[in-house]
Design an enzyme around this catalytic site. Structure first.
Site, PDB file in Angstrom:
ATOM      1  CG  ASP A 109      17.668  24.099  44.309  1.00  0.00           C
ATOM      2  OD1 ASP A 109      18.656  23.481  43.889  1.00  0.00           O
ATOM      3  OD2 ASP A 109      17.743  25.230  44.815  1.00  0.00           O
ATOM      4  CE1 TYR A 153      25.232  26.456  43.076  1.00  0.00           C
ATOM      5  CE2 TYR A 153      26.627  24.638  42.349  1.00  0.00           C
ATOM      6  CZ  TYR A 153      25.435  25.100  42.881  1.00  0.00           C
ATOM      7  OH  TYR A 153      24.439  24.213  43.223  1.00  0.00           O
ATOM      8  CE1 TYR A 236      23.157  27.863  46.111  1.00  0.00           C
ATOM      9  CE2 TYR A 236      21.977  29.932  45.861  1.00  0.00           C
ATOM     10  CZ  TYR A 236      22.270  28.661  45.417  1.00  0.00           C
ATOM     11  OH  TYR A 236      21.673  28.181  44.280  1.00  0.00           O
ATOM     12  CG  HIS A 296      19.216  21.343  39.498  1.00  0.00           C
ATOM     13  ND1 HIS A 296      19.389  20.404  40.498  1.00  0.00           N
ATOM     14  CD2 HIS A 296      18.990  22.524  40.137  1.00  0.00           C
ATOM     15  CE1 HIS A 296      19.277  20.987  41.676  1.00  0.00           C
ATOM     16  NE2 HIS A 296      19.029  22.261  41.486  1.00  0.00           N
TER      17      HIS A 296
END
Length: 318
Positions: A109, A153, A236, A296
């Protein structure tokens, strides 16, 4: 899991970081977690690689798991994580080639970005990188807002205080549960205008079959301790960070493992970065493989298959 040893190391800003380690081989492999993970998520891979003769190392990023939170979480950058990684490698006295520390990195990730950026900034220290779930994407400003709706998201979690309010309605265990369920699906999590991301999961939705309650409880307890402030900042709210590098080419051998049902394959442009010539434009020594039923979280879903793929790749480059 008792075979894995744990220690606390001091890094810049006088932070204490939790480091897990197993094995004593000459080649070190550093595992870099994503969200909503911690270094515990690499338990299957660490034991397998130690049994194969490698020294396996993982750590909780600053503000994650058992590591200290940074003094100013909202100012945390990818560069802090990269500096922490360098300090850890030096503190652990890894085997040296000339004047440099040599390691292999495995990133999942957003840990994949940490792995490939470390290889770009310190190519003399890295023999190869393995990326799980995220291909190499050039650093720079995000363009998600051009192609995906406002309920996407990542866009929601980039909004100041929005995710905090959304998560704050639940305990940490429930937040982790919901994210695992969402990210295990094959569709991109997108909320409606009057809906929050956590509302995309019904309370009675079962966990993925491979993710058991006992493991969820471990994640939940650790995120209850750390909170989510740093986790929202990295990755993020820092996706657009620009790195001081002469170029952005990953020169070391690289191996991308993708789940065939990973929702991120539906991100604009991502499929092109996993197949064909475009995938090798900035990663010339790239190999790619797909685990057809993988999602994922492929390294927890299919640990034995992922372990073998990693070991086979490293066998060619050590």
């Amino acid at each position: 899991m008792d075979r894995i040893h744990h220690k606390i190391l001091k890094v810049g800003d006088d932070l204490s970081l939790h480091v897990a380690e197993i094995g004593s081989g000459g080649n070190a492999v550093v595992f870099l977690h994503g969200f909503p993970k911690i270094c515990f998520s690499w338990r299957h891979q660490m034991i397998a690689l130690a049994d194969a003769g490698f020294r396996a190392i993982a750590f909780d990023y600053r503000g994650y798991g058992l590591s200290d939170p940074p003094p100013h979480p909202d100012n945390t950058t990818w560069s802090h994580i990269l500096d922490d990684l360098l300090h850890i490698l030096q503190a652990l006295h890894l085997p040296k080639w000339g004047n440099y520390l040599i390691c292999l990195t495995v990133g999942k990730d957003f840990g994949a970005r940490t792995a490939y950026m470390f290889s770009i900034l310190h190519p003399e220290r890295v023999l190869g990188v393995v990326l799980l779930g995220v291909p190499y994407v050039l650093p720079g400003p995000s363009s998600f807002h051009k192609f995906l709706p406002e309920g996407f998201y990542i866009l929601r979690w980039q909004e100041p205080r929005r995710a905090e309010a959304d998560y704050g309605r639940f305990d940490a265990k429930t937040v982790v549960r919901n994210v695992y369920i969402l990210f295990s699906r094959s569709d991109i999590p997108i909320a409606n205008e009057n809906q929050e991301i956590m509302d995309l999961v019904e309370p009675d939705t079962p966990l993925p079959a491979w993710f058991i309650e006992e493991v969820l409880a471990i994640y939940g307890a650790l995120y209850e301790k750390s909170g989510f402030q740093t986790a929202l900042q990295i990755p993020y709210r820092s996706l657009g960070e620009v790195f001081n590098s002469p170029d952005h080419v990953v020169k070391v051998p690289a191996f991308l493992i993708m789940g065939g049902k990973d929702y991120s394959l539906k991100f604009p442009g991502i499929e092109d970065l996993t197949k064909g010539e475009k995938a090798k434009e900035h990663v010339p020594n790239l190999e790619v493989t797909f685990i057809p039923e993988g999602t994922h979280f492929v390294q927890e879903q299919f640990p034995a298959e992922v372990n073998k793929l990693i070991l086979d790749f490293f066998a060619k480059h050590t």
